[in-house]
Design a protein around this motif. Structure first.
Motif, mmCIF file in Angstrom:
data_model
loop_
_atom_site.group_PDB
_atom_site.id
_atom_site.type_symbol
_atom_site.label_atom_id
_atom_site.label_comp_id
_atom_site.label_asym_id
_atom_site.label_seq_id
_atom_site.Cartn_x
_atom_site.Cartn_y
_atom_site.Cartn_z
ATOM 1 N N ALA A 189 -2.187 9.795 11.967
ATOM 2 C CA ALA A 189 -2.995 10.732 11.181
ATOM 3 C C ALA A 189 -2.960 12.128 11.798
ATOM 4 O O ALA A 189 -2.810 13.132 11.089
ATOM 5 N N GLY A 190 -3.067 12.211 13.116
ATOM 6 C CA GLY A 190 -3.075 13.508 13.790
ATOM 7 C C GLY A 190 -1.745 14.233 13.716
ATOM 8 O O GLY A 190 -1.711 15.453 13.560
ATOM 9 N N ALA A 191 -0.659 13.493 13.826
ATOM 10 C CA ALA A 191 0.665 14.125 13.824
ATOM 11 C C ALA A 191 1.110 14.535 12.432
ATOM 12 O O ALA A 191 1.584 15.656 12.231
ATOM 13 N N THR A 192 0.942 13.648 11.474
ATOM 14 C CA THR A 192 1.503 13.904 10.143
ATOM 15 C C THR A 192 0.557 14.666 9.233
ATOM 16 O O THR A 192 1.026 15.376 8.334
ATOM 17 N N GLY A 193 -0.735 14.471 9.396
ATOM 18 C CA GLY A 193 -1.695 15.079 8.488
ATOM 19 C C GLY A 193 -1.675 14.463 7.090
ATOM 20 O O GLY A 193 -2.294 14.991 6.170
ATOM 21 N N LEU A 194 -1.008 13.336 6.945
ATOM 22 C CA LEU A 194 -0.899 12.705 5.630
ATOM 23 C C LEU A 194 -2.171 11.954 5.235
ATOM 24 O O LEU A 194 -2.406 11.729 4.050
ATOM 25 N N VAL A 195 -2.936 11.540 6.229
ATOM 26 C CA VAL A 195 -4.179 10.809 5.970
ATOM 27 C C VAL A 195 -5.220 11.333 6.944
ATOM 28 O O VAL A 195 -4.895 11.698 8.078
ATOM 29 N N GLY A 196 -6.445 11.369 6.502
ATOM 30 C CA GLY A 196 -7.516 11.925 7.331
ATOM 31 C C GLY A 196 -8.055 10.929 8.349
ATOM 32 O O GLY A 196 -8.046 9.714 8.116
ATOM 33 N N GLU A 219 -8.537 7.125 0.448
ATOM 34 C CA GLU A 219 -8.296 8.472 -0.084
ATOM 35 C C GLU A 219 -7.789 8.427 -1.526
ATOM 36 O O GLU A 219 -7.262 9.417 -2.029
ATOM 37 N N GLY A 220 -7.903 7.246 -2.157
ATOM 38 C CA GLY A 220 -7.582 7.137 -3.572
ATOM 39 C C GLY A 220 -6.141 6.828 -3.909
ATOM 40 O O GLY A 220 -5.728 6.949 -5.071
ATOM 41 N N LYS A 221 -5.363 6.399 -2.933
ATOM 42 C CA LYS A 221 -3.946 6.096 -3.166
ATOM 43 C C LYS A 221 -3.758 4.609 -3.478
ATOM 44 O O LYS A 221 -4.575 3.770 -3.116
ATOM 45 N N TYR A 222 -2.652 4.290 -4.132
ATOM 46 C CA TYR A 222 -2.206 2.914 -4.282
ATOM 47 C C TYR A 222 -1.430 2.562 -3.018
ATOM 48 O O TYR A 222 -0.657 3.404 -2.506
ATOM 49 N N VAL A 223 -1.602 1.354 -2.512
ATOM 50 C CA VAL A 223 -0.976 1.003 -1.240
ATOM 51 C C VAL A 223 -0.437 -0.428 -1.239
ATOM 52 O O VAL A 223 -0.865 -1.268 -2.034
ATOM 53 N N GLN A 224 0.490 -0.660 -0.322
ATOM 54 C CA GLN A 224 0.981 -1.997 0.013
ATOM 55 C C GLN A 224 1.126 -2.044 1.528
ATOM 56 O O GLN A 224 1.511 -1.046 2.141
ATOM 57 N N ALA A 225 0.880 -3.193 2.124
ATOM 58 C CA ALA A 225 1.159 -3.402 3.546
ATOM 59 C C ALA A 225 1.551 -4.859 3.721
ATOM 60 O O ALA A 225 0.886 -5.761 3.199
ATOM 61 N N PHE A 226 2.662 -5.074 4.426
ATOM 62 C CA PHE A 226 3.120 -6.443 4.641
ATOM 63 C C PHE A 226 4.034 -6.487 5.867
ATOM 64 O O PHE A 226 4.657 -5.494 6.210
ATOM 65 N N PRO A 227 4.124 -7.647 6.522
ATOM 66 C CA PRO A 227 4.961 -7.764 7.722
ATOM 67 C C PRO A 227 6.298 -8.424 7.424
ATOM 68 O O PRO A 227 6.499 -9.021 6.370
ATOM 69 N N ASP A 258 -5.060 0.836 4.282
ATOM 70 C CA ASP A 258 -6.451 0.911 3.848
ATOM 71 C C ASP A 258 -6.996 2.335 3.965
ATOM 72 O O ASP A 258 -7.791 2.764 3.123
ATOM 73 N N ALA A 259 -6.555 3.051 4.980
ATOM 74 C CA ALA A 259 -6.991 4.450 5.121
ATOM 75 C C ALA A 259 -6.518 5.279 3.923
ATOM 76 O O ALA A 259 -7.280 6.060 3.350
ATOM 77 N N PHE A 260 -5.269 5.096 3.535
ATOM 78 C CA PHE A 260 -4.766 5.807 2.347
ATOM 79 C C PHE A 260 -5.526 5.360 1.098
ATOM 80 O O PHE A 260 -5.816 6.173 0.216
#
Length: 182
Positions: free
Chosen positions: A143-150, A28-36, A23-25
């Motif tokens: 987020a802090g380590a990778t910087g990929l998402v704010g 930021e305007g990205k397409y996403v998927q999340a599943f377990p 949801d964070a991505f």
């Protein structure tokens, strides 16, 4: 496409962590998927969850076998599960631990970042001392380590996904973001 695999145990919030991250991505305007993916469905059993992020529509509908990055909610899993199976060289591994991984076999081939998400979760009253819920802290650390998402997008996602203690969860994410060790 960025593929992230989350390893944790039932009850730690692995599935919600992957959803918050997605949801964070999305914010930021990205397409996403999340599943377990569950093995044995019981509290404490190893759990995997997956997050895909892309600039375009995602058509894959399978588990992630060659992730770009890993999120590990329980460092004991490193010794009991082959968490790095398929992980791309240079990928990030974000580990919930208070131990140092500077001399670990993981460093060198991968980028390793650690955060004591258990202590952060306990500090903010998330879960119990025996079973802290570390999902928001570990997403902040990612987020802090990778910087990929704010962190701002992570905070927005927490507001939408976390049913209780929204302020405390947001504080936990921020503290992990600020203190993740790289």
């Amino acid at each position: 496409m960025i593929e992230i695999r989350t390893h944790g145990r039932g009850g730690q919030g692995s599935v919600i962590a992957s959803e918050i991250l997605a949801d964070a991505f999305f914010h930021e305007g990205k397409y996403v998927q999340a599943f377990p993916a569950f093995g044995v469905e019981r509290r404490g059993a190893p759990v995997m969850a997956f997050t895909r992020v892309s600039e375009s529509e995602i058509r894959e509908r399978c588990q992630i076998y060659e992730p770009d990055h890993l999120v590990v909610l329980d460092s004991i899993l490193i010794d009991t599960v082959n968490i790095t199976d398929g992980l791309k060289e240079g990928g990030w591994i974000i580990i919930n631990t208070n131990a140092s991984f500077d001399d670990s076999d993981l460093t060198g081939k991968y980028q390793v970042a650690t955060v004591d998400a258990n202590a952060i979760a306990i500090k903010y009253g998330l879960g119990s001392r025996a079973a802290p819920i570390v999902n928001t802290a570990i997403v902040g650390a990612f987020a802090g380590a990778t910087g990929l998402v704010g962190i701002e997008a992570v905070q927005e996602a927490i507001k939408g996904f976390v049913p209780l203690k929204k302020k405390e969860n947001a504080q936990a994410a921020q503290e992990a973001y600020d203190n993740v060790g790289k």
